[in-house]
Structure formats: C-alpha cells, structure tokens
Design a protein around this motif. Structure first.
Motif, PDB file in Angstrom:
ATOM      1  N   GLY A  20       0.023  12.099  -1.321  1.00 29.40           N
ATOM      2  CA  GLY A  20      -0.341  11.732   0.047  1.00 29.40           C
ATOM      3  C   GLY A  20      -0.120  12.858   1.043  1.00 29.40           C
ATOM      4  N   LEU A  21       1.012  13.547   0.931  1.00 28.88           N
ATOM      5  CA  LEU A  21       1.295  14.641   1.861  1.00 28.88           C
ATOM      6  C   LEU A  21       0.366  15.831   1.630  1.00 28.88           C
ATOM      7  CD1 LEU A  21       5.201  14.696   2.092  1.00 28.88           C
ATOM      8  CD2 LEU A  21       3.563  13.794   3.740  1.00 28.88           C
ATOM      9  N   THR A  22       0.155  16.176   0.378  1.00 35.41           N
ATOM     10  CA  THR A  22      -0.722  17.309   0.076  1.00 35.41           C
ATOM     11  C   THR A  22      -2.146  17.025   0.539  1.00 35.41           C
ATOM     12  OG1 THR A  22       0.640  17.867  -1.824  1.00 35.41           O
ATOM     13  CG2 THR A  22      -1.565  18.822  -1.747  1.00 35.41           C
ATOM     14  N   SER A  23      -2.640  15.861   0.219  1.00 27.92           N
ATOM     15  CA  SER A  23      -3.982  15.484   0.647  1.00 27.92           C
ATOM     16  C   SER A  23      -4.049  15.390   2.165  1.00 27.92           C
ATOM     17  CB  SER A  23      -4.366  14.137   0.014  1.00 27.92           C
ATOM     18  OG  SER A  23      -5.633  13.727   0.465  1.00 27.92           O
ATOM     19  N   GLY A  24      -2.985  14.866   2.763  1.00 25.67           N
ATOM     20  CA  GLY A  24      -2.937  14.766   4.223  1.00 25.67           C
ATOM     21  C   GLY A  24      -3.040  16.114   4.903  1.00 25.67           C
ATOM     22  N   VAL A  25      -2.366  17.098   4.369  1.00 28.81           N
ATOM     23  CA  VAL A  25      -2.417  18.447   4.944  1.00 28.81           C
ATOM     24  C   VAL A  25      -3.804  19.039   4.796  1.00 28.81           C
ATOM     25  CG1 VAL A  25      -1.648  20.843   4.667  1.00 28.81           C
ATOM     26  CG2 VAL A  25       0.019  19.000   4.635  1.00 28.81           C
ATOM     27  N   ILE A  26      -4.287  19.105   3.581  1.00 26.45           N
ATOM     28  CA  ILE A  26      -5.530  19.826   3.321  1.00 26.45           C
ATOM     29  C   ILE A  26      -6.726  19.127   3.968  1.00 26.45           C
ATOM     30  CG2 ILE A  26      -7.107  20.596   1.503  1.00 26.45           C
ATOM     31  CD1 ILE A  26      -4.611  21.225  -0.167  1.00 26.45           C
ATOM     32  N   THR A  27      -6.815  17.825   3.827  1.00 23.97           N
ATOM     33  CA  THR A  27      -7.939  17.090   4.398  1.00 23.97           C
ATOM     34  C   THR A  27      -7.920  17.144   5.918  1.00 23.97           C
ATOM     35  OG1 THR A  27      -7.874  15.584   2.512  1.00 23.97           O
ATOM     36  CG2 THR A  27      -9.115  14.858   4.418  1.00 23.97           C
ATOM     37  N   HIS A  71       4.959   0.031 -10.924  1.00 25.17           N
ATOM     38  CA  HIS A  71       4.799   1.469 -10.712  1.00 25.17           C
ATOM     39  C   HIS A  71       3.440   1.770 -10.066  1.00 25.17           C
ATOM     40  CE1 HIS A  71       4.939   5.824 -11.582  1.00 25.17           C
ATOM     41  NE2 HIS A  71       3.654   5.660 -11.846  1.00 25.17           N
ATOM     42  N   ILE A  72       2.399   1.150 -10.576  1.00 23.76           N
ATOM     43  CA  ILE A  72       1.051   1.379 -10.058  1.00 23.76           C
ATOM     44  C   ILE A  72       0.968   0.992  -8.589  1.00 23.76           C
ATOM     45  CG2 ILE A  72      -1.366   0.623 -10.219  1.00 23.76           C
ATOM     46  CD1 ILE A  72      -0.826   0.387 -13.324  1.00 23.76           C
ATOM     47  N   TRP A  73       1.475  -0.185  -8.242  1.00 26.13           N
ATOM     48  CA  TRP A  73       1.397  -0.645  -6.856  1.00 26.13           C
ATOM     49  C   TRP A  73       2.318   0.150  -5.934  1.00 26.13           C
ATOM     50  CZ3 TRP A  73      -2.373  -2.895  -4.537  1.00 26.13           C
ATOM     51  CH2 TRP A  73      -3.270  -3.648  -5.285  1.00 26.13           C
ATOM     52  N   GLU A  74       3.461   0.580  -6.436  1.00 25.55           N
ATOM     53  CA  GLU A  74       4.338   1.424  -5.628  1.00 25.55           C
ATOM     54  C   GLU A  74       3.669   2.775  -5.357  1.00 25.55           C
ATOM     55  OE1 GLU A  74       8.034   1.676  -7.756  1.00 25.55           O
ATOM     56  OE2 GLU A  74       8.790  -0.187  -6.868  1.00 25.55           O
ATOM     57  N   SER A  75       3.080   3.382  -6.385  1.00 23.29           N
ATOM     58  CA  SER A  75       2.367   4.655  -6.192  1.00 23.29           C
ATOM     59  C   SER A  75       1.236   4.488  -5.185  1.00 23.29           C
ATOM     60  CB  SER A  75       1.793   5.158  -7.522  1.00 23.29           C
ATOM     61  OG  SER A  75       2.808   5.459  -8.426  1.00 23.29           O
ATOM     62  N   THR A  76       0.530   3.374  -5.281  1.00 21.48           N
ATOM     63  CA  THR A  76      -0.567   3.078  -4.350  1.00 21.48           C
ATOM     64  C   THR A  76      -0.032   2.990  -2.924  1.00 21.48           C
ATOM     65  OG1 THR A  76      -1.751   1.868  -6.079  1.00 21.48           O
ATOM     66  CG2 THR A  76      -2.395   1.413  -3.800  1.00 21.48           C
ATOM     67  N   ALA A  77       1.022   2.223  -2.728  1.00 21.22           N
ATOM     68  CA  ALA A  77       1.592   2.032  -1.388  1.00 21.22           C
ATOM     69  C   ALA A  77       2.164   3.331  -0.827  1.00 21.22           C
ATOM     70  CB  ALA A  77       2.674   0.954  -1.427  1.00 21.22           C
ATOM     71  N   PHE A  78       2.898   4.077  -1.668  1.00 18.24           N
ATOM     72  CA  PHE A  78       3.487   5.332  -1.198  1.00 18.24           C
ATOM     73  C   PHE A  78       2.409   6.359  -0.850  1.00 18.24           C
ATOM     74  CE2 PHE A  78       7.386   4.102  -3.827  1.00 18.24           C
ATOM     75  CZ  PHE A  78       8.062   3.603  -2.720  1.00 18.24           C
ATOM     76  N   THR A  79       1.334   6.385  -1.610  1.00 17.16           N
ATOM     77  CA  THR A  79       0.220   7.286  -1.290  1.00 17.16           C
ATOM     78  C   THR A  79      -0.380   6.908   0.052  1.00 17.16           C
ATOM     79  OG1 THR A  79      -0.292   7.658  -3.626  1.00 17.16           O
ATOM     80  CG2 THR A  79      -2.051   8.120  -2.036  1.00 17.16           C
ATOM     81  N   PHE A  80      -0.687   5.626   0.228  1.00 12.65           N
ATOM     82  CA  PHE A  80      -1.283   5.169   1.485  1.00 12.65           C
ATOM     83  C   PHE A  80      -0.381   5.490   2.668  1.00 12.65           C
ATOM     84  CE2 PHE A  80      -1.665   1.987   4.831  1.00 12.65           C
ATOM     85  CZ  PHE A  80      -2.979   2.199   5.203  1.00 12.65           C
ATOM     86  N   LEU A  81       0.879   5.115   2.581  1.00 12.30           N
ATOM     87  CA  LEU A  81       1.793   5.299   3.719  1.00 12.30           C
ATOM     88  C   LEU A  81       2.047   6.767   4.039  1.00 12.30           C
ATOM     89  CD1 LEU A  81       4.334   2.441   2.958  1.00 12.30           C
ATOM     90  CD2 LEU A  81       2.597   2.503   4.776  1.00 12.30           C
ATOM     91  N   SER A  82       2.210   7.594   3.012  1.00 13.09           N
ATOM     92  CA  SER A  82       2.464   9.009   3.279  1.00 13.09           C
ATOM     93  C   SER A  82       1.229   9.694   3.838  1.00 13.09           C
ATOM     94  CB  SER A  82       2.982   9.731   2.035  1.00 13.09           C
ATOM     95  OG  SER A  82       2.043   9.710   0.992  1.00 13.09           O
ATOM     96  N   LYS A  83       0.061   9.384   3.311  1.00  7.81           N
ATOM     97  CA  LYS A  83      -1.173   9.987   3.823  1.00  7.81           C
ATOM     98  C   LYS A  83      -1.432   9.544   5.259  1.00  7.81           C
ATOM     99  CE  LYS A  83      -5.244  11.987   3.795  1.00  7.81           C
ATOM    100  NZ  LYS A  83      -6.176  12.298   2.755  1.00  7.81           N
ATOM    101  N   LEU A  84      -1.336   8.253   5.522  1.00  7.15           N
ATOM    102  CA  LEU A  84      -1.558   7.720   6.867  1.00  7.15           C
ATOM    103  C   LEU A  84      -0.578   8.341   7.860  1.00  7.15           C
ATOM    104  CD1 LEU A  84      -2.977   5.540   8.697  1.00  7.15           C
ATOM    105  CD2 LEU A  84      -1.008   4.085   8.144  1.00  7.15           C
ATOM    106  N   THR A  85       0.690   8.271   7.544  1.00 11.27           N
ATOM    107  CA  THR A  85       1.729   8.767   8.450  1.00 11.27           C
ATOM    108  C   THR A  85       1.578  10.257   8.693  1.00 11.27           C
ATOM    109  OG1 THR A  85       3.241   7.058   7.659  1.00 11.27           O
ATOM    110  CG2 THR A  85       4.225   8.938   8.800  1.00 11.27           C
ATOM    111  N   PHE A  86       1.407  11.010   7.624  1.00 12.37           N
ATOM    112  CA  PHE A  86       1.343  12.453   7.791  1.00 12.37           C
ATOM    113  C   PHE A  86       0.087  12.885   8.540  1.00 12.37           C
ATOM    114  CE2 PHE A  86       0.638  16.845   6.772  1.00 12.37           C
ATOM    115  CZ  PHE A  86       1.842  17.355   7.205  1.00 12.37           C
TER     116      PHE A  86
END
Length: 158
Positions: free
Chosen positions: A12-19, A70-85
C-alpha cells in the motif's frame, strides 16, 4: 510483524508513493492546476486503494496457501495504508504554492520509499543501498515519464 500486515502496508505504501507522485507530477505538468491535483489525489486515494486491495486479495487467494483471515487482513491493510498514505500528499498541495508543493511531495514520497526499502532489505539480510537505489530509480523513471506525458498532453489538448 504479522505477514498480512507486512504485505498490506509495504504494498500500500509503495503503490501510494509511486501512483500518487506520478499523478501529481503528470497533472501539474499538464494542467498546472491545484484543483486538478487535489481532485486527482482524492480520486486516486479512494479508487486505487480499492483496486490495490482487491488485487492483493485476489493474489493472496490465488496462492492457495493463506488462511481467510490472512487474506482479509492483507486486503484491509493494503486499502488502509494506500488510502491514508495517498491522502498525506494533500497536505503539501494545500499548504504550499504549487511549485513548492510538487517538490515537497517528491521529497516526502522518496523519503518514505527509502525507509520502506531499507526496512525490507534489512529484514531479508540484503544490502540496503542496492534495494534503496533500485526502488528510487524506478520512482524517478515514473516521475520523469509522467512529467513528459503531462507536458505532451498540455500541448496536444490545448
């Protein structure tokens, strides 16, 4: 650190930065409009966060080795980190003049990438400078291409 947290946050953070940097630089070159950049950041923060989260979700499912939790946690953490960042890039665009905001955004994004890259390299016992340089080169390429593309769009679609 939990594997699902590491997966979601690092992606999420990496994609957030580059995108977001690509969007900011491209829109600035193409429009020189603070409103367009703010609208772009808000749009990408929501739409791309959902897109990336679904992508991680499907990728983790396709491996067939992870639990549903694990799948749903990864999904949620990706969404929240990308959105927030991605939303953090609003701060310089709102606070500074546009030219300065672009430079501050690039410095902010590159700093985050250095920290994430260094952390990943250390956790894998690889040489941090190689990982950091590799990731920064990719980011510089994205920034350069989106700047050129924005300039091209502004000349072709006047």
């Amino acid at each position: 650190m939990r594997e699902s947290l590491k997966t979601g946050v690092s992606f999420g953070l990496t994609s957030g930065v580059i995108t977001t940097l690509g969007l900011i630089v491209g829109l600035h070159a193409g429009t020189n409009s603070q409103l367009a950049i703010i609208g772009g950041i808000l749009t990408i923060a929501v739409a791309d966060a959902f897109s990336d989260a679904l992508g991680i979700h499907m990728s983790e499912e396709s491996e067939g080795t992870h639990s549903r939790r694990h799948i749903w946690e990864s999904t949620a953490f990706t969404f929240l980190s990308k959105l927030t960042f991605a939303l953090t890039f609003l701060i310089p665009v709102i606070v500074f003049e546009l030219e300065t905001a672009i430079l501050v955004s690039i410095a902010w994004g590159m700093s985050i990438l250095v920290i994430i890259s260094y952390s990943i390299a250390k956790s894998q016992s690889t040489e941090p400078w190689k990982v950091v340089v590799e990731h920064l080169i990719i980011t510089v390429i994205v920034i350069g291409i989106t700047h050129i593309l924005g300039n091209w769009i502004s000349t072709v679609f006047k």
